[in-house]
Design a protein around this motif. Structure first.
Motif, PDB file in Angstrom:
ATOM      1  N   THR A   1       0.933  -1.149   0.182  1.00 24.63           N
ATOM      2  CA  THR A   1      -0.189   0.100  -0.051  1.00 24.63           C
ATOM      3  C   THR A   1       0.739   1.276   0.058  1.00 24.63           C
ATOM      4  OG1 THR A   1      -0.145  -0.058   2.433  1.00 24.63           O
ATOM      5  CG2 THR A   1      -1.882  -0.966   1.252  1.00 24.63           C
ATOM      6  N   ARG A   2       0.317   2.322  -0.079  1.00 29.31           N
ATOM      7  CA  ARG A   2       0.869   3.856  -0.085  1.00 29.31           C
ATOM      8  C   ARG A   2       1.954   3.893   0.926  1.00 29.31           C
ATOM      9  NH1 ARG A   2      -2.202   8.035  -0.256  1.00 29.31           N
ATOM     10  NH2 ARG A   2      -0.438   9.295  -0.684  1.00 29.31           N
ATOM     11  N   ASN A   3       1.434   3.333   2.157  1.00 28.40           N
ATOM     12  CA  ASN A   3       2.405   3.670   3.480  1.00 28.40           C
ATOM     13  C   ASN A   3       3.107   2.514   3.784  1.00 28.40           C
ATOM     14  OD1 ASN A   3       0.241   1.805   4.246  1.00 28.40           O
ATOM     15  ND2 ASN A   3      -0.653   3.303   5.542  1.00 28.40           N
ATOM     16  N   CYS A   4       3.185   1.555   2.976  1.00 26.54           N
ATOM     17  CA  CYS A   4       3.964   0.332   3.060  1.00 26.54           C
ATOM     18  C   CYS A   4       3.731  -0.452   4.435  1.00 26.54           C
ATOM     19  CB  CYS A   4       5.272   0.696   2.939  1.00 26.54           C
ATOM     20  SG  CYS A   4       5.972   1.191   1.262  1.00 26.54           S
ATOM     21  N   ARG A   5       2.641  -0.023   5.104  1.00 21.10           N
ATOM     22  CA  ARG A   5       2.243  -0.848   6.194  1.00 21.10           C
ATOM     23  C   ARG A   5       1.514  -2.203   5.992  1.00 21.10           C
ATOM     24  NH1 ARG A   5       0.803   4.368  10.208  1.00 21.10           N
ATOM     25  NH2 ARG A   5       2.559   5.369  10.017  1.00 21.10           N
ATOM     26  N   GLN A   6       0.722  -2.067   4.896  1.00 25.20           N
ATOM     27  CA  GLN A   6       0.071  -3.358   4.438  1.00 25.20           C
ATOM     28  C   GLN A   6       0.638  -3.855   3.254  1.00 25.20           C
ATOM     29  OE1 GLN A   6      -1.919  -0.285   5.155  1.00 25.20           O
ATOM     30  NE2 GLN A   6      -2.153  -0.809   7.233  1.00 25.20           N
ATOM     31  N   ILE A   7       0.273  -5.144   3.067  1.00 30.48           N
ATOM     32  CA  ILE A   7       0.616  -5.872   1.832  1.00 30.48           C
ATOM     33  C   ILE A   7      -0.755  -6.468   1.219  1.00 30.48           C
ATOM     34  CG2 ILE A   7       1.753  -8.093   0.826  1.00 30.48           C
ATOM     35  CD1 ILE A   7       3.740  -7.869   3.129  1.00 30.48           C
ATOM     36  N   ILE A   8      -0.881  -6.434  -0.191  1.00 31.35           N
ATOM     37  CA  ILE A   8      -2.277  -6.756  -0.716  1.00 31.35           C
ATOM     38  C   ILE A   8      -1.753  -8.116  -1.657  1.00 31.35           C
ATOM     39  CG2 ILE A   8      -3.971  -6.076  -2.409  1.00 31.35           C
ATOM     40  CD1 ILE A   8      -3.452  -3.155  -1.647  1.00 31.35           C
TER      41      ILE A   8
END
Length: 419
Positions: free
Chosen positions: A260-267
């Motif tokens: 994601t944009r904040n690199c805190r989640q992975i899709i």
């Protein structure tokens, strides 16, 4: 006595003849005397253009002159300008070009024709990627076990280097954010980091599954994700060659991964083969806690071979095998936008990918009919369609600097650059 009477009578008669019989007193007028100006033949006056000020008004004796008029008389006369001046100077042309940057005009600047055709792969090309640091280089990964490094604008030699470091089909390739190196993965159960300039292999990351996708961390170039055929997603550290985190849920092959944009989640997107296809097709993971935040993001009975995050908005898209692109929110609860989808192209079981333009206003997708489709991201309308290949157009790569340049690859091994 008569003489005296005659003398006085003659003097009074002379006075009566010299003096006027009726004396008229003229009062000074309070209005400004009208100045007669000769009328000449001219064009009709434009009401938007102010009338010129006549300095004759100030020459009338006895007229009051205001402070504003006195200031006008004291300043030098200014040249008359049209109400909307147009200049052809370079500076003004630059600002005019900046003001013309709208979504409609950006669509007019999109790629319209094939300018460069690149051929070296003997089988299907699975992925392509422009170098972010060396923007004249393009990498492609093919089913013929090879990785080609292209210099499309070279006049003599368009293929800069051909790498044969894998022993099986290469599924994905990504340029490193540091140095002149590429990271690739394939069916030989490994991910490999190769120095392009020297043509040597730097590091090998072996796994117990066939690796189908790799993705560099956008904030830390020493970290990258890998997804494989056993449903495991691993976060690797290049410095020590070890796994930092591992994400696993089921044994279904991973089709694509994205930060994601904040690199805190992975899709992640998986190829679900069981009856509960609505679960685990798209999963959003928490990177730090290594737990899924949601596993029911996409409840349609289709798999998604590609997921992409928007460069500025908090949304992501998923290429569906239902022949459309779905739009999701990248914030909890990761809802599907039921009122907007991008559907004019076809997928038909091919690993068709899509990508956003640099400004995020356009969504570009390949198609099973060999065409490239340009959608307006805001309205989801089809803007342009380009017939590129006879077989399926698989991947799309937008140039990191030139917004009107894209590259694509096909199922029959062709790589093309559009301008």
């Amino acid at each position: 006595m008569d003489l005296l009477c005659n003398a006085y009578s003659n003097e009074s008669d002379e006075d009566d003849d010299d003096a006027p019989k009726h004396q008229i007193l003229i009062q000074p007028s309070s209005k400004r005397p009208k100045i007669e100006i000769p009328i000449t033949q001219s064009q009709p006056h434009n009401p938007m253009t102010p009338l010129p000020y006549s300095p004759l008004d100030s020459q009338i004796p006895g007229r009051y002159i205001s402070k504003r008029e006195r200031a006008i008389f004291a300043s030098p006369p200014a040249a008359h300008h049209p109400p909307h001046p147009v200049s052809n100077s370079p500076g003004n042309c630059y600002f005019l070009q900046l003001n013309k940057r709208s979504s409609v005009q950006q669509r007019d600047q999109m790629s319209q024709r094939v300018s460069i055709a690149l051929s070296s792969h003997s089988r299907a090309v699975n992925a392509i990627h422009w170098s972010p640091n060396h923007a004249h280089l393009l990498a492609s990964a093919g089913m013929d076990h090879s990785i080609c490094i292209w210099n499309p604008w070279s006049s003599d030699q368009k293929i800069a280097r051909k790498l044969n470091v894998h022993r099986a089909a290469v599924k994905d390739v990504k340029w490193s954010l540091q140095g002149l190196s590429v990271l690739s993965c394939g069916f030989d159960c490994s991910s490999r980091l190769v120095d392009v300039e020297k043509g040597v292999e730097i590091q090998v990351f072996k796994e117990d599954q066939m690796v189908g996708v790799v993705k560099f961390h956008e904030e830390n170039f020493n970290l990258f994700l890998s997804g494989g055929s056993q449903g495991r997603i691993r976060l690797w550290d290049i410095r020590n060659g070890k796994v930092v985190h591992e994400f696993a849920r089921g044994h279904d092959p991973i089709l694509d991964v994205e930060f994601t944009r904040n690199c805190r989640q992975i899709i992640s997107s998986s190829d679900i083969s069981r009856s509960n296809v609505s679960e685990n097709s798209i999963v959003v993971w928490d990177v730090s806690r290594q737990v899924p935040l949601s596993n029911q993001v996409y409840v349609e009975a289709y798999t998604c071979p590609c997921v992409r995050s928007h460069p500025s908005d908090s949304v992501f898209v998923a290429q569906s095998n239902g022949d459309y692109i779905a739009l999701f929110s990248s914030s909890p609860p990761f809802k599907l936008n039921k009122y907007k989808r991008y559907q004019s192209h076809g997928v038909s079981g091919f690993p068709i990918k899509c990508n956003f333009s640099l400004d995020g206003e356009s969504l570009i997708s390949g198609s099973s009919d060999g065409s490239i489709y340009f959608y307006n991201y805001r309205s989801s309308e089809l803007v342009r369609k380009i017939k590129a290949y006879e077989q399926a157009s698989v991947d799309i790569a937008v140039h990191p600097i030139l917004p009107n340049v894209i590259a694509s690859c096909s199922w029959n091994g062709e790589v093309s650059v559009f301008e």
